[in-house]
Design a protein around this motif. Sequence first.
Motif, PDB file in Angstrom:
ATOM      1  N   ALA A 183      29.552  20.791  51.752  1.00  0.00           N
ATOM      2  CA  ALA A 183      29.297  21.295  50.397  1.00  0.00           C
ATOM      3  C   ALA A 183      30.042  22.589  50.132  1.00  0.00           C
ATOM      4  O   ALA A 183      30.464  22.849  48.995  1.00  0.00           O
ATOM      5  N   TYR A 184      30.259  23.408  51.170  1.00  0.00           N
ATOM      6  CA  TYR A 184      30.975  24.667  50.976  1.00  0.00           C
ATOM      7  C   TYR A 184      32.466  24.415  50.745  1.00  0.00           C
ATOM      8  O   TYR A 184      33.126  25.175  50.043  1.00  0.00           O
ATOM      9  N   GLY A 185      32.997  23.372  51.337  1.00  0.00           N
ATOM     10  CA  GLY A 185      34.376  23.008  51.071  1.00  0.00           C
ATOM     11  C   GLY A 185      34.574  22.562  49.635  1.00  0.00           C
ATOM     12  O   GLY A 185      35.641  22.786  49.044  1.00  0.00           O
ATOM     13  N   GLU A 186      33.542  21.964  49.061  1.00  0.00           N
ATOM     14  CA  GLU A 186      33.623  21.514  47.669  1.00  0.00           C
ATOM     15  C   GLU A 186      33.610  22.676  46.687  1.00  0.00           C
ATOM     16  O   GLU A 186      33.930  22.492  45.504  1.00  0.00           O
ATOM     17  N   ARG A 187      33.245  23.856  47.157  1.00  0.00           N
ATOM     18  CA  ARG A 187      33.232  25.037  46.287  1.00  0.00           C
ATOM     19  C   ARG A 187      34.602  25.704  46.187  1.00  0.00           C
ATOM     20  O   ARG A 187      34.788  26.634  45.408  1.00  0.00           O
ATOM     21  N   ILE A 188      35.562  25.263  46.988  1.00  0.00           N
ATOM     22  CA  ILE A 188      36.902  25.862  46.981  1.00  0.00           C
ATOM     23  C   ILE A 188      37.648  25.414  45.725  1.00  0.00           C
ATOM     24  O   ILE A 188      37.629  24.240  45.362  1.00  0.00           O
ATOM     25  N   ARG A 189      38.334  26.359  45.106  1.00  0.00           N
ATOM     26  CA  ARG A 189      39.121  26.064  43.903  1.00  0.00           C
ATOM     27  C   ARG A 189      40.503  26.695  44.038  1.00  0.00           C
ATOM     28  O   ARG A 189      40.619  27.864  44.401  1.00  0.00           O
ATOM     29  N   LEU A 190      41.526  25.917  43.773  1.00  0.00           N
ATOM     30  CA  LEU A 190      42.906  26.418  43.824  1.00  0.00           C
ATOM     31  C   LEU A 190      43.271  27.058  42.492  1.00  0.00           C
ATOM     32  O   LEU A 190      43.215  26.410  41.447  1.00  0.00           O
ATOM     33  N   ILE A 191      43.630  28.344  42.537  1.00  0.00           N
ATOM     34  CA  ILE A 191      44.210  29.016  41.374  1.00  0.00           C
ATOM     35  C   ILE A 191      45.457  29.756  41.865  1.00  0.00           C
ATOM     36  O   ILE A 191      45.357  30.758  42.574  1.00  0.00           O
ATOM     37  N   MET A 192      46.609  29.239  41.509  1.00  0.00           N
ATOM     38  CA  MET A 192      47.849  29.897  41.919  1.00  0.00           C
ATOM     39  C   MET A 192      48.032  31.203  41.160  1.00  0.00           C
ATOM     40  O   MET A 192      47.602  31.337  40.015  1.00  0.00           O
TER      41      MET A 192
ATOM     42  N   TYR B 178      62.571  26.784  37.618  1.00  0.00           N
ATOM     43  CA  TYR B 178      61.358  26.451  38.382  1.00  0.00           C
ATOM     44  C   TYR B 178      60.260  27.481  38.118  1.00  0.00           C
ATOM     45  O   TYR B 178      59.086  27.127  37.912  1.00  0.00           O
ATOM     46  N   ALA B 179      60.614  28.758  38.121  1.00  0.00           N
ATOM     47  CA  ALA B 179      59.629  29.817  37.896  1.00  0.00           C
ATOM     48  C   ALA B 179      59.011  29.706  36.506  1.00  0.00           C
ATOM     49  O   ALA B 179      57.800  29.896  36.331  1.00  0.00           O
ATOM     50  N   ARG B 180      59.827  29.418  35.510  1.00  0.00           N
ATOM     51  CA  ARG B 180      59.304  29.315  34.146  1.00  0.00           C
ATOM     52  C   ARG B 180      58.331  28.151  34.008  1.00  0.00           C
ATOM     53  O   ARG B 180      57.374  28.216  33.236  1.00  0.00           O
ATOM     54  N   GLU B 181      58.561  27.102  34.787  1.00  0.00           N
ATOM     55  CA  GLU B 181      57.683  25.935  34.700  1.00  0.00           C
ATOM     56  C   GLU B 181      56.394  26.114  35.498  1.00  0.00           C
ATOM     57  O   GLU B 181      55.335  25.626  35.096  1.00  0.00           O
ATOM     58  N   HIS B 182      56.439  26.833  36.636  1.00  0.00           N
ATOM     59  CA  HIS B 182      55.314  26.840  37.559  1.00  0.00           C
ATOM     60  C   HIS B 182      54.569  28.165  37.706  1.00  0.00           C
ATOM     61  O   HIS B 182      53.428  28.175  38.170  1.00  0.00           O
ATOM     62  N   PHE B 183      55.169  29.300  37.339  1.00  0.00           N
ATOM     63  CA  PHE B 183      54.580  30.586  37.694  1.00  0.00           C
ATOM     64  C   PHE B 183      54.125  31.426  36.503  1.00  0.00           C
ATOM     65  O   PHE B 183      53.895  32.625  36.647  1.00  0.00           O
ATOM     66  N   SER B 184      53.982  30.845  35.338  1.00  0.00           N
ATOM     67  CA  SER B 184      53.625  31.651  34.166  1.00  0.00           C
ATOM     68  C   SER B 184      52.192  32.183  34.272  1.00  0.00           C
ATOM     69  O   SER B 184      51.338  31.610  34.965  1.00  0.00           O
ATOM     70  N   LEU B 185      51.938  33.270  33.566  1.00  0.00           N
ATOM     71  CA  LEU B 185      50.613  33.888  33.573  1.00  0.00           C
ATOM     72  C   LEU B 185      49.582  33.104  32.765  1.00  0.00           C
ATOM     73  O   LEU B 185      48.378  33.300  32.963  1.00  0.00           O
ATOM     74  N   GLU B 186      50.024  32.237  31.869  1.00  0.00           N
ATOM     75  CA  GLU B 186      49.087  31.566  30.973  1.00  0.00           C
ATOM     76  C   GLU B 186      48.062  30.728  31.737  1.00  0.00           C
ATOM     77  O   GLU B 186      46.858  30.808  31.485  1.00  0.00           O
ATOM     78  N   ALA B 187      48.536  29.906  32.682  1.00  0.00           N
ATOM     79  CA  ALA B 187      47.616  29.056  33.446  1.00  0.00           C
ATOM     80  C   ALA B 187      46.715  29.907  34.339  1.00  0.00           C
ATOM     81  O   ALA B 187      45.518  29.620  34.491  1.00  0.00           O
ATOM     82  N   PHE B 188      47.274  30.944  34.931  1.00  0.00           N
ATOM     83  CA  PHE B 188      46.513  31.882  35.772  1.00  0.00           C
ATOM     84  C   PHE B 188      45.374  32.502  34.968  1.00  0.00           C
ATOM     85  O   PHE B 188      44.212  32.515  35.394  1.00  0.00           O
ATOM     86  N   ALA B 189      45.694  33.017  33.784  1.00  0.00           N
ATOM     87  CA  ALA B 189      44.693  33.683  32.942  1.00  0.00           C
ATOM     88  C   ALA B 189      43.625  32.697  32.498  1.00  0.00           C
ATOM     89  O   ALA B 189      42.418  33.015  32.538  1.00  0.00           O
TER      90      ALA B 189
ATOM     91  N   ALA C 238      42.595  29.985  33.937  1.00  0.00           N
ATOM     92  CA  ALA C 238      41.738  29.576  35.054  1.00  0.00           C
ATOM     93  C   ALA C 238      40.691  30.634  35.370  1.00  0.00           C
ATOM     94  O   ALA C 238      39.511  30.327  35.564  1.00  0.00           O
ATOM     95  N   TYR C 239      41.107  31.911  35.422  1.00  0.00           N
ATOM     96  CA  TYR C 239      40.139  32.959  35.765  1.00  0.00           C
ATOM     97  C   TYR C 239      39.158  33.218  34.621  1.00  0.00           C
ATOM     98  O   TYR C 239      37.978  33.499  34.879  1.00  0.00           O
ATOM     99  N   ARG C 240      39.610  33.124  33.398  1.00  0.00           N
ATOM    100  CA  ARG C 240      38.680  33.303  32.272  1.00  0.00           C
ATOM    101  C   ARG C 240      37.633  32.193  32.263  1.00  0.00           C
ATOM    102  O   ARG C 240      36.453  32.446  32.032  1.00  0.00           O
ATOM    103  N   SER C 241      38.065  30.985  32.506  1.00  0.00           N
ATOM    104  CA  SER C 241      37.134  29.869  32.560  1.00  0.00           C
ATOM    105  C   SER C 241      36.122  30.049  33.683  1.00  0.00           C
ATOM    106  O   SER C 241      34.933  29.775  33.515  1.00  0.00           O
ATOM    107  N   LEU C 242      36.585  30.566  34.811  1.00  0.00           N
ATOM    108  CA  LEU C 242      35.721  30.720  35.980  1.00  0.00           C
ATOM    109  C   LEU C 242      34.704  31.843  35.800  1.00  0.00           C
ATOM    110  O   LEU C 242      33.502  31.668  36.041  1.00  0.00           O
TER     111      LEU C 242
END
Length: 386
Positions: free
Chosen positions: A194-203, A366-377, A379-383
Motif C-alpha cells: 500500500a505504501y508503494g501505491e502512494r508514490i507519485r511521479l512528478i518530474m 526535446y526540452a521544450r516538449e518535456h521540461f516545461s514548468l506548466e506540467a510541474f506546476a 501537478a503540485y497545485r493539484s496535489l
Amino acid sequence: MFKLFILKRRLEALVIFPFALLGRMIARMRPLKGEHDIFLFFPFYHVGGAEKVHAQITQLFPGKRILVFFTKKSQGSALLDAFRAPNVEIRDISEYTDNKFMYWNNLIWRGIIAEHIRRQSKTPVVFNGQCNFAYKLAPHLPREVRQIELIHSYCSFSFIRIPFLPFYETSVMISRDSIRQHLELYNRYRIPAAYGERIRLIMNGIPIPEEVAPLRELTKLLYVGRGTEEKRPWLVAAIAQAAGEQAGMLGPVESAIPDELKMNCRFYGEQSEAEVIDTLYRKHRIIAITSTREGFPMVIMEAMARGLAVLATDVGDIPYHVAHGVNGWLISHNQSEAAIVAEGARLLQEVKPEVLAAMRETNIAYAREHFSLEAFAAAYRSLLLN
C-alpha cells in the motif's frame, strides 16, 4: 523488518515525549502570528538542484499563506531570495535543529512546531522536501493534517523515512529510476504494498528560454553544481585536462578540484542571477555530469533547453532522456574513475562541430516538449490544494 522500524520509532517517542511536551508549552506561550495554509520544510537554501525545485514549489501558491522552515545550516544564501514572496514567511531554525552539541533543542522544536500547526484554525498542509527534521516531526502532528513528502533520489533518506511512511499521504519522486529503487527497497524490507501505491511521479520543470542563440564559445565543457563527493567534479576537470580542453565550473567547487587540475578550469563561482547563469550556459557546448548517483539533474534540463549536448554517467533517469550519440553520450558509472576520464576525453576529442550542431537542435526541441514548468506546476497545485 518494517515492523522493527516502527517499534524503534515508538520506543524513541517515549524518550522524546518530555522534550516535545516542553516545546508545546513554549508554543502556547509564544503562538504564531497569523494563519498559514501550507507549511513547507526544507533543509537548505544554498545553491543546488533540489533547492531550486524547493524554491519553485514555494512560488506556486500565490493565493495561499505559506510558512517555510529551513532546518539545516546552509553553505551560502544565494538562493534564499528565490523563496521570498509577499505571501511567504521564512524562518531559519537551523541554529536550534542543526546543533549536535545541543540536540535537545531539535527535540523541543518538534513540539513547538507541532503545536503551531495544531493551533491553526484551518487544518494546513505539511510538505516535506527531503528534510530530516520534518520526518521526525511527522508523528507529532494531528492525524487530520495531510503530510506530503518529496524525495529527490535513492539515498540515505530512503532509509531514514521508512519508520515515518505511515504518516505520509503521498510520496513524490522525480524519476522512474528512483521509484524502481524504492519499490525494490520496500520489497526487501517487507514494507506493505500500500505504501508503494502512494508514490507519485512528478518530474521537475524549468523556465524554458525563448531565445537560445549560442554565444561566442569560451570553453567546450561545463560543470554546474556543488563540489560534493557523489558529484565528482574533479573528474570533469580531469577529462578537460586529458582532452586538452578547459572546463567551465559554475558553483562552489574550486576547493574540490586538485591543484594540478585547476589550470584546466575556469571558475565562475556561485551565481544566483538568472541572466548570468543563462549567459554561462550559452557560452558552452557540452554539460558534464560525472555523478555516482542522481535522480534527474535540473542542470541537464537547463543545459538541454539552451542546446548543450550531454556528457554524463548513466545514473538515475539520465538514460531515459539522453540517447548515446544522438543528443549526448553516456559513460558507465560502474568503471574506475580513470576509465571514466579516459572515455570522456576520447569522446571530447572525437566530436565534430556538425555533431554538436545537430545535438543542439535536438536538445532544444526535446526540452521544450518535456521540461516545461506548466506540467510541474499543475501537478503540485493539484496535489497540495486537493
